[in-house]
Write a protein that holds these residues in place. Sequence first.
Motif, short mmCIF file in Angstrom:
data_model
loop_
_atom_site.label_atom_id
_atom_site.label_comp_id
_atom_site.label_asym_id
_atom_site.label_seq_id
_atom_site.Cartn_x
_atom_site.Cartn_y
_atom_site.Cartn_z
N GLY A 20 47.69 55.93 103.53
CA GLY A 20 46.59 56.75 102.99
C GLY A 20 45.30 56.53 103.74
N LEU A 21 45.39 56.15 105.02
CA LEU A 21 44.17 55.99 105.83
C LEU A 21 43.55 57.36 106.07
N PHE A 22 42.21 57.40 106.23
CA PHE A 22 41.54 58.67 106.51
C PHE A 22 41.76 59.03 107.98
N PRO A 23 42.41 60.15 108.25
CA PRO A 23 42.70 60.47 109.66
C PRO A 23 41.44 60.78 110.47
N HIS A 24 40.35 61.16 109.78
CA HIS A 24 39.14 61.53 110.51
C HIS A 24 38.17 60.36 110.65
N TYR A 25 38.53 59.19 110.15
CA TYR A 25 37.69 58.00 110.28
C TYR A 25 38.31 57.07 111.31
N THR A 26 37.46 56.36 112.06
CA THR A 26 38.00 55.34 112.95
C THR A 26 38.51 54.18 112.11
#
Lengths: 267, 462
Positions: free
Chosen positions: A85-91
Amino acid sequence: MIKVENITKTFGEFTAVDHVSFTVQEGENLVLLGRSGCGKTTLLKMINRLIEPSSGEIYIDGDNIYNRQPEELRKKIGYVFQNTGLFPHYTIAENIAIVPRLLGWDKQKIRWRTVSLMEKLHLPGEYLSYYPQQLSGGQQQRVGLARALAADPPVLLMDEPFGALDPITRASVKKDFRQLDELKSKTIVLVTHDVQEAFELGHRICLMDKGMIVQAGRPEDLLFRPTEDYVRDFFEDQRFQLEASVIDPKDYDTLIRAFDHFKNKGK
Amino acid sequence: MEQAQSLWQFMQQQSDKLLQQTLQHIGLTFISLVIALLIGLPLGIYITRHKPAAGPVLGFAGVMQTIPSIALLGFMIPLLGIGPLPAIAALFLYALLPIIRNTYTGIEGVDPLVKEAAVAMGMTRMQVLLKVELALAFPVIMAGIRTATVINVGVGTLAAYIAAGGLGEFIFGGIALNNTNMILAGAIPAALLAILLDFLLSLVQKMGRRRRLSTLWAMPVLFLLLSSFYVLPFGYSTRLLAGFTPEFMGRSDGDIGLRTVYGLKIRTVVISDAVMYKAAYEKKLDVISGYSTDGRLKTYDLVVLEDDKKIFPPYYAAPVVRKEVLERYSELGPVLNKLAGRIDDSVMTELNYKVEHLNQSPEKCARDFLVQQGLYREPAPVKEGVVRIGSKIFPEQYILTNMYAMLIRGYTGLQVETKTGLGGTKICFEALQHDRIDMYPEYTGTALLAILQPPAVDTKAG
Ligand SMILES: Nc1ncnc2c1ncn2[C@@H]1O[C@H](COP(=O)(O)OP(=O)(O)O)[C@@H](O)[C@H]1O
Ligand SMILES: [Mg+2]
């Protein structure tokens, strides 16, 4: 300390979690174990109010969680998903910093914390500016763990955190996970359907079936003092490895019990 | 090469108008886009939260999009009159669908696990919306904004039909006047505008998240600034408002003549003849360029001014026929000439009135007239050969076309095909030149000025 009292969740006619009660002591690792579909995830999500129960109460450190703002509650509970569930648009750095930023930490402190977590989870520092898609599954799961730990929450909820990894990666992530110092003091509820994993990681295990807890106790209790046939049968396939893993050579009582057990089985 | 040269000259000559029309066009595009964003974005977000509303909302916006633009402008006039208001309203309705739909699908396309993770970490609903849903849906939403912008630039040319200005003034003026340079002076900037805006927005769409965070505030500011182009002042002294057709605007027996010969300098808007009469009747306009034979002069009780300085050449309806066809069917010429001298202005006005106001069919009206004149004959036995008659889109032309068709069928036995739906003088004339039609009803003045195109100085003599 987490105290779950008589919690029930129904979806229409279907009861996913059925009058479940248990407590988790501070610093304890509790494993919710059971076959797929028995209600583990539903139960876990009720602890941070991702799902609201149909009835029952949950207390954390004596406070009823339903008296608190869900957002405030969740910021103090780390949550690890099976599929990150990591944010794909965040590093990677931004992903780890999400909760600290919500809490308004200053930049320097966030930076320091992020770098130190990367180190502890054996992730190279240059990954900080990468995006999740650029990392392998095992590395992403480590980041997911780092993100849950970032704001140093006293409680950690983990839903099959190693479930999506291949066996070799799983072993290595699990090893680093177990060696993390800061987990020692945390109250952890971990969901798994993997018996081995439950025995490895759990101080205590709640074995669930059809939304209910069949038996709760230390691993050796479930193994040697099953209260129902379901429990005995559940471990039968892997009994030998499991027994070898729980027996402490200095615990004579258990040793004798195990010995008896083997003797009976041989007959 | 010569064409390019003279187009350039035309654009230089008309640079004032060109600039004004371009600014108006940009203004119209962005005013309606900003309104569509203010309403479409929240609505798109709303229907992701209330799924049962998604079907009806998207359905409504979809239906709006399928209404032909001219028709939509037509619907707007009774509600909002003429001028910028109905134009903006129509453009807004067109821009709505791509914005709502892309906001909706963009947000729906965000991985539910990522949304759940955002909630699990303690984000509020607003934070989840801004930092996760809108951030991840951004490229899709921008694609919708790009589509809406290009649609608005395109449909915006039609604003010229209802007195809202824009580059359509040149385009439709040019079509009506058979002036290719004028058409291109409107069409090329409109196309370039669409391409340029689409390109600029594509840069924003592709921007990374960090760049976006630092530059995105500029977008609403810029949009508002561009919107304001529409209201840049262009001063006039009188309070009288004239509405002229695009054709009238560019003709020396039109606005140019009124300015040079009569010295008439009034505020002028460009408007389609379809709505001009009604707008005058409803006091939206004070002066219009009507046809002296139009039935609506009678319907709306409008007064016709006398051209005492004679800038208008005589306007008699006359069939324009391809020479080749006249030669092939020698009987055709005399048959068409049977109408000569029978229809003066008042007769034509009366005929138009029957069709426009009393809702008679042009066919019945034409037949009744021929019967009354003793000219009507039942179709003669069919003979080899077809005559193709074209007409512009207004009732008088339909009536005349029907008369010609009946006469040809009755007296010659030739078959007749009618092509009633050719937009204007230029289209009719081009069709004639390129052998798509054999004849169409034209007016002597128009034929003289627009088709034969004498040098401007000569017109006073006519
Ligand atoms: N939102 C829901 N609506 C209906 N049924 C659900 C929903 N969530 C879970 N269930 C059902 O509840 C049961 C328990 O689900 P879950 O807690 O995900 O099981 P586990 O995590 O133990 O595999 C399953 O049978 C599942 O189909
Ligand atoms: Mg589950």
